[in-house]
Motif scaffolding. Structure first.
Motif, mmCIF file in Angstrom:
data_model
loop_
_atom_site.group_PDB
_atom_site.id
_atom_site.type_symbol
_atom_site.label_atom_id
_atom_site.label_comp_id
_atom_site.label_asym_id
_atom_site.label_seq_id
_atom_site.Cartn_x
_atom_site.Cartn_y
_atom_site.Cartn_z
ATOM 1 N N THR A 94 0.878 -1.175 0.000
ATOM 2 C CA THR A 94 0.000 0.000 0.000
ATOM 3 C C THR A 94 0.907 1.215 0.000
ATOM 4 O O THR A 94 2.070 1.110 -0.316
ATOM 5 C CB THR A 94 -0.860 0.028 1.266
ATOM 6 O OG1 THR A 94 0.026 0.127 2.367
ATOM 7 C CG2 THR A 94 -1.734 -1.183 1.388
ATOM 8 N N GLY A 95 0.360 2.350 0.395
ATOM 9 C CA GLY A 95 1.176 3.559 0.388
ATOM 10 C C GLY A 95 2.378 3.490 1.318
ATOM 11 O O GLY A 95 3.364 4.179 1.117
ATOM 12 N N SER A 340 -1.372 -2.275 -6.583
ATOM 13 C CA SER A 340 -2.305 -1.755 -5.572
ATOM 14 C C SER A 340 -1.971 -0.324 -5.158
ATOM 15 O O SER A 340 -2.858 0.424 -4.749
ATOM 16 C CB SER A 340 -2.308 -2.672 -4.350
ATOM 17 O OG SER A 340 -0.994 -2.836 -3.876
ATOM 18 N N GLN A 341 -0.704 0.077 -5.279
ATOM 19 C CA GLN A 341 -0.356 1.464 -4.941
ATOM 20 C C GLN A 341 -1.036 2.422 -5.922
ATOM 21 O O GLN A 341 -1.519 3.481 -5.544
ATOM 22 C CB GLN A 341 1.158 1.683 -5.063
ATOM 23 C CG GLN A 341 1.983 0.967 -4.019
ATOM 24 C CD GLN A 341 3.466 1.171 -4.305
ATOM 25 O OE1 GLN A 341 4.002 0.667 -5.271
ATOM 26 N NE2 GLN A 341 4.130 1.936 -3.464
ATOM 27 N N GLU A 343 -3.720 1.692 -7.785
ATOM 28 C CA GLU A 343 -5.166 1.582 -7.555
ATOM 29 C C GLU A 343 -5.590 2.521 -6.424
ATOM 30 O O GLU A 343 -6.589 3.232 -6.506
ATOM 31 C CB GLU A 343 -5.499 0.129 -7.200
ATOM 32 C CG GLU A 343 -6.969 -0.102 -6.953
ATOM 33 C CD GLU A 343 -7.263 -1.578 -6.789
ATOM 34 O OE1 GLU A 343 -6.963 -2.355 -7.710
ATOM 35 O OE2 GLU A 343 -7.797 -1.939 -5.726
ATOM 36 N N HIS A 344 -4.786 2.526 -5.371
ATOM 37 C CA HIS A 344 -5.051 3.354 -4.219
ATOM 38 C C HIS A 344 -5.134 4.835 -4.627
ATOM 39 O O HIS A 344 -6.078 5.535 -4.250
ATOM 40 C CB HIS A 344 -3.887 3.128 -3.238
ATOM 41 C CG HIS A 344 -4.089 3.723 -1.898
ATOM 42 N ND1 HIS A 344 -4.999 3.227 -1.005
ATOM 43 C CD2 HIS A 344 -3.488 4.777 -1.289
ATOM 44 C CE1 HIS A 344 -4.953 3.946 0.092
ATOM 45 N NE2 HIS A 344 -4.045 4.903 -0.049
ATOM 46 N N GLU A 348 -8.534 7.055 -4.478
ATOM 47 C CA GLU A 348 -8.499 8.252 -3.631
ATOM 48 C C GLU A 348 -8.922 9.488 -4.418
ATOM 49 O O GLU A 348 -9.671 10.317 -3.946
ATOM 50 C CB GLU A 348 -7.076 8.499 -3.114
ATOM 51 C CG GLU A 348 -6.636 7.544 -2.052
ATOM 52 C CD GLU A 348 -7.050 8.009 -0.674
ATOM 53 O OE1 GLU A 348 -6.464 8.982 -0.194
ATOM 54 O OE2 GLU A 348 -7.984 7.385 -0.116
ATOM 55 N N THR A 401 3.711 9.203 -5.594
ATOM 56 C CA THR A 401 3.624 7.989 -4.781
ATOM 57 C C THR A 401 4.745 7.010 -5.120
ATOM 58 O O THR A 401 5.370 6.439 -4.235
ATOM 59 C CB THR A 401 2.267 7.274 -5.027
ATOM 60 O OG1 THR A 401 1.226 8.191 -4.719
ATOM 61 C CG2 THR A 401 2.118 6.031 -4.179
#
Ligand code: DLL
Length: 438
Positions: A94-95, A340-341, A343-344, A348, A401
Motif C-alpha cells: 500500500t502507500g 495496488s499502490q 489503484e489506491h 483516492e 507515490t
C-alpha cells in the motif's frame, strides 16, 4: 580471490554446525525481544529450545511483507532505537513503505558481505567502482558503497541519473567496475554509442548488476555493448540489501552467503520445503541480523537452489537467477511497484472509473509504465482540455507515490477488457524472466 576464505570455503558440515548455533541464538533473541515473534511462536507452542537441528526450521512460522506492514514502522525491530544507526525503506503493497533498521554491527556485517560479494565477482583494491545505484532510502547505493570502501577499492558515489556525466567520468577516471541496474547499464551503453564513444576504449571490466529481473540474453547484450563481464547480484532490503547472493565468474548461479542467510525453497501454495533443483519461492532466515532479524521471510522471488560444488571453491549453496515473482510486484527501472499502490491513488482521487490497466514496456533500454484508466462517458465527451488536466493530475499523484515517471492515458468506457475471474491489471511486454535454466 576470496575475501575470507575460511568462511567462504568452509566444509559444508562445519557450516551447518555454525548455521544451527546461529539459528538457535537468533530464535531465542527474537523470542525474548520482539513481542510479535513471541506471540507467533507461542501460538504454535514453540519455545526456542525446541530448535535442535536445521530441519526444525520447518516448524517456525513464516514472516511476510504483510507482517512488516502490520507492525509498521518499527514493530519488528529487536533493538531499541538508540541502537539503530540507519533506516532504509522499500515499497510496500500500500502507500506505506517497508522499513528496516540496522545496528552498527549490522552495517559492519553488511559492508563485510558486500566486500565478499565484490571479491566473488573478481573486484579488488585496485579497481575504481562507479556506483550508479541510487543513494537514499534504497539500499543499493549505500550498500555497495560501504562494501567497496571496506574492500579498499576506489568508489565513485555518483548515484543514478545524469547519464552524460556518468560516461564522461567513466572515461576520465578510468573506471573499471560499473554497478547499477542492468537496464541502466544498457541505457549508458546507448548514450555512449550516441556520443561516438567506443566501449573498448574504456577500462571497464566488470559489471555488478541487479535489483531487478534480467535475462541471460540481456546479460550477453550488456557484455557485448560495454565490453565487460556482467554479473548478477541479488538482495532485498528486508534481509539486508545488495550482497545477499552474488554470481562468480563461473556463472553457475549466485552464491548465497549462507553463514548469514539461511535459504529454503518452498512450494508457495502449501508452504512445504522443496529439494535442491526444484523451483519454488525463496525463503530466507537471517542468522546474524540485530536490528530487524527475520525468521523465514517469504521473498516472493521464485528461484532454484543448487548444492553441487562450484569450481570457484566457495561452498555456499547457490540460487538460480530470479525466475519470477509469486505476487504482482513489478520492478520498473529498479523501483518496486505494486499495482495496488496505483489503484489506491486512483480510488483516492475518485474522478475515474475503477477500471485500469498497467502497461509495462521497454522503450530502448529503459522500462516505461503507462497507466490506462477509464473515464465516464460524460467526461470522455467533455472538452479535451479538461481531460488533459485530469491526466496530468493523475500522473503527478502517481509519480509522487511511486517516485518514477509514468504516462497516464484516459480511455473510453469499456476499453479495458473485463474478466470473469481475477482481473488482469498488468500487461508486461518486457522480457525479463527466462524459463531456461543455467
Ligand atoms: O533491490 C537490493 C539490491 C540493490 C539488490 C542493488 C541488488 C543490487 P529492494 O528494493 O528491497 O532491494 O528490492 C528487492 O528486487 O525481492 C527481487 O524481486 C528484486 N531483485 C533484487 N535483485 C535482483 C536480481 C534491492 N539480481 C527485490 N534479479 C527482490 C532479479 C532482483 N530480481
Amino acid at each position: 580471490m576470496y575475501w575470507k576464505e575460511e568462511l567462504e570455503c568452509m566444509p559444508v558440515a562445519e557450516r551447518r554446525k555454525l548455521q544451527l548455533a546461529r539459528l538457535q541464538a537468533q530464535v531465542k533473541r527474537v523470542y525474548e525481544t520482539v513481542p510479535y515473534y513471541q506471540r507467533r511462536l507461542r501460538e504454535r507452542g514453540i519455545d526456542p529450545t525446541r530448535i535442535k537441528s536445521l530441519d526444525d526450521l520447518a516448524y517456525l512460522p513464516f514472516t511476510t511483507k504483510d507482517d512488516l506492514r502490520q507492525t509498521y514502522p518499527f514493530g519488528l525491530f529487536a533493538r531499541p532505537m538508540s541502537d539503530i544507526v540507519r533506516l532504509h525503506a522499500s515499497s510496500g503493497t500500500t502507500g506505506k513503505p517497508t522499513v528496516v533498521g540496522y545496528t552498527q554491527q549490522d552495517i559492519e556485517t553488511w559492508a563485510d558481505l558486500m566486500a565478499r560479494a565484490l571479491v566473488c565477482a573478481g573486484v579488488g583494491p585496485d579497481d575504481i567502482i562507479q556506483n550508479a545505484y541510487g543513494y537514499g532510502l534504497f539500499t543499493g547505493g549505500l550498500g555497495i558503497h560501504y562494501g567497496a570502501e571496506k574492500l579498499g577499492a576506489t568508489v565513485v558515489p555518483i548515484s543514478a541519473g545524469n547519464t552524460k556525466r556518468q560516461v564522461m567520468l567513466m572515461q576520465d577516471f578510468g573506471v573499471t567496475v560499473l554497478s547499477c541496474t542492468p537496464s541502466y547499464a544498457l541505457h549508458l551503453a546507448e548514450v555512449m554509442q550516441e556520443n561516438g564513444i567506443d566501449a573498448s576504449h574504456l577500462r571497464l571490466r566488470i559489471g555488478i548488476f541487479g535489483a531487478e529481473p534480467w535475462s541471460v540474453s540481456m546479460a550477453h547484450e550488456i557484455e557485448h555493448k560495454l565490453n565487460l563481464m556482467a554479473l548478477d547480484i541479488y538482495g532485498l532490503s528486508e534481509i539486508m540489501g545488495p550482497g545477499v547472493a552474488m554470481e562468480c565468474p563461473y556463472k553457475n548461479g549466485l552464491h548465497i552467503f549462507d553463514d548469514h542467510f539461511l535459504p529454503e525453497i518452498i512450494n508457495p501454495e502449501m508452504g512445504e520445503q522443496l529439494k535442491p533443483g526444484e523451483e519454488g519461492e525463496l525463503v530466507i532466515t537471517t542468522l546474524t541480523k540485530e536490528g530487524i532479524p527475520l525468521i523465514r521471510y517469504r521473498t516472493r522471488d521464485v528461484a532454484v537452489l543448487y548444492d553441487d560444488p562450484c569450481p570457484c571453491g566457495r561452498t555456499h549453496v547457490r540460487i538460480s537467477r530470479i525466475l519470477g515473482r509469486t505476487d504482482d510486484m513489478l520492478i520498473i527501472r529498479g523501483v518496486n511497484v505494486f499495482p495496488s499502490q496505483i489503484e489506491h491513488v486512483l480510488l483516492e482521487m475518485g474522478q475515474t472509473e475503477p477500471h485500469y490497466l498497467l502497461v509495462v514496456d521497454r522503450k530502448g533500454p529503459l522500462d516505461c509504465l503507462e497507466v490506462w484508466v477509464e473515464v465516464s462517458e460524460r467526461l470522455f465527451a467533455d472538452e479535451v482540455r479538461r481531460l488533459e488536466e485530469l491526466e496530468q493530475a493523475i500522473r503527478r499523484e502517481i509519480e509522487s507515490t511511486l517516485g518514477i515517471a509514468v504516462k497516464v492515458r484516459l480511455v473510453e468506457p469499456k476499453t479495458i477488457e473485463r474478466s470473469q475471474g481475477k482481473a488482469k491489471r498488468v500487461v508486461d511486454r518486457r522480457e525479463v524472466y527466462e524459463r531456461e535454466r543455467r
